[in-house]
Design a protein around this motif. Structure first.
Motif, mmCIF file in Angstrom:
data_model
loop_
_atom_site.group_PDB
_atom_site.id
_atom_site.type_symbol
_atom_site.label_atom_id
_atom_site.label_comp_id
_atom_site.label_asym_id
_atom_site.label_seq_id
_atom_site.Cartn_x
_atom_site.Cartn_y
_atom_site.Cartn_z
ATOM 1 N N TRP A 139 43.509 44.807 34.209
ATOM 2 C CA TRP A 139 42.728 45.587 32.941
ATOM 3 C C TRP A 139 41.930 46.371 32.811
ATOM 4 O O TRP A 139 40.686 45.045 33.286
ATOM 5 C CB TRP A 139 43.812 44.915 31.822
ATOM 6 N N LEU A 140 41.357 46.842 32.774
ATOM 7 C CA LEU A 140 39.166 47.738 31.787
ATOM 8 C C LEU A 140 39.821 47.917 30.429
ATOM 9 O O LEU A 140 40.089 48.830 30.189
ATOM 10 C CB LEU A 140 39.778 48.443 32.763
ATOM 11 N N PRO A 175 33.797 44.045 29.266
ATOM 12 C CA PRO A 175 33.433 44.253 30.775
ATOM 13 C C PRO A 175 32.995 43.341 31.194
ATOM 14 O O PRO A 175 33.232 43.582 32.503
ATOM 15 C CB PRO A 175 31.504 44.688 30.418
ATOM 16 N N ASP A 176 33.412 41.881 31.577
ATOM 17 C CA ASP A 176 33.649 40.916 32.462
ATOM 18 C C ASP A 176 34.811 40.429 32.331
ATOM 19 O O ASP A 176 35.390 40.011 33.660
ATOM 20 C CB ASP A 176 32.630 39.988 32.340
ATOM 21 N N VAL A 185 44.403 40.650 31.931
ATOM 22 C CA VAL A 185 44.171 39.797 30.950
ATOM 23 C C VAL A 185 45.972 39.060 31.033
ATOM 24 O O VAL A 185 47.110 39.754 31.769
ATOM 25 C CB VAL A 185 45.118 41.635 29.223
ATOM 26 N N THR A 186 46.426 38.321 30.553
ATOM 27 C CA THR A 186 47.262 37.458 30.390
ATOM 28 C C THR A 186 48.324 38.190 28.878
ATOM 29 O O THR A 186 47.530 37.733 27.602
ATOM 30 C CB THR A 186 47.266 36.505 30.811
ATOM 31 N N PHE A 207 50.296 37.365 22.210
ATOM 32 C CA PHE A 207 48.700 37.012 22.509
ATOM 33 C C PHE A 207 48.698 37.224 23.565
ATOM 34 O O PHE A 207 49.333 37.753 24.920
ATOM 35 C CB PHE A 207 48.003 35.498 22.443
ATOM 36 N N ASP A 208 47.282 38.244 24.101
ATOM 37 C CA ASP A 208 46.284 38.807 24.768
ATOM 38 C C ASP A 208 45.596 37.004 25.113
ATOM 39 O O ASP A 208 44.331 37.903 24.225
ATOM 40 C CB ASP A 208 45.622 39.609 24.262
ATOM 41 N N LEU A 209 45.602 36.804 26.233
ATOM 42 C CA LEU A 209 44.409 36.225 26.896
ATOM 43 C C LEU A 209 43.723 36.615 27.343
ATOM 44 O O LEU A 209 43.925 37.901 29.052
ATOM 45 C CB LEU A 209 45.404 35.148 28.264
ATOM 46 N N LEU A 210 42.068 36.092 27.662
ATOM 47 C CA LEU A 210 41.271 37.339 28.433
ATOM 48 C C LEU A 210 40.346 35.997 29.275
ATOM 49 O O LEU A 210 39.708 34.645 27.857
ATOM 50 C CB LEU A 210 40.868 38.114 27.678
ATOM 51 N N GLY A 211 39.315 36.055 29.985
ATOM 52 C CA GLY A 211 38.227 35.067 30.802
ATOM 53 C C GLY A 211 38.880 33.902 30.611
ATOM 54 O O GLY A 211 39.897 33.677 31.346
#
Length: 96
Positions: free
Chosen positions: A29-30, A35-36, A40-41, A75-79
């Motif tokens: 996903w972009l 930007p880092d 995404v989960t 939920f969207d999980l990032l980073g």
């Protein structure tokens, strides 16, 4: 922009959600806002109380749920949060 997602993976994620399971779907996903982050989960469940309770144990707030009319709220999980939760859930290779 989502990419690298197979129809079979999406169908399985939806089936698990429909069955009331906590379901995980990780894809590339972009987004210029993050930007880092390159993945995404999405963590969903048709039982919203179950999803809220699951999120609470990881410090996720109810208002962070992406509520969807089609029944696939998640939920969207990032980073770092994404990696910590996946590790805690025993998911070591989210992208196959």
């Amino acid at each position: 922009m989502a990419f690298g997602l197979k129809k079979k993976e999406l169908a399985e994620w939806k089936r698990q959600i429909d069955d009331g399971e906590i379901a995980f779907l990780t894809h590339y996903w972009l987004d210029d806002r993050f930007p880092d982050c390159k993945t995404v989960t999405k963590v969903g469940c048709s039982d919203l109380e179950k999803l809220k309770s699951w999120g609470k144990k990881y410090g996720l707030k109810e208002e962070w749920i992406h509520y969807r009319e089609d029944g696939y709220s998640h939920f969207d999980l990032l980073g770092d949060t994404q990696m910590k939760i996946l590790k805690a859930e025993g998911i070591t290779q989210p992208l196959q």
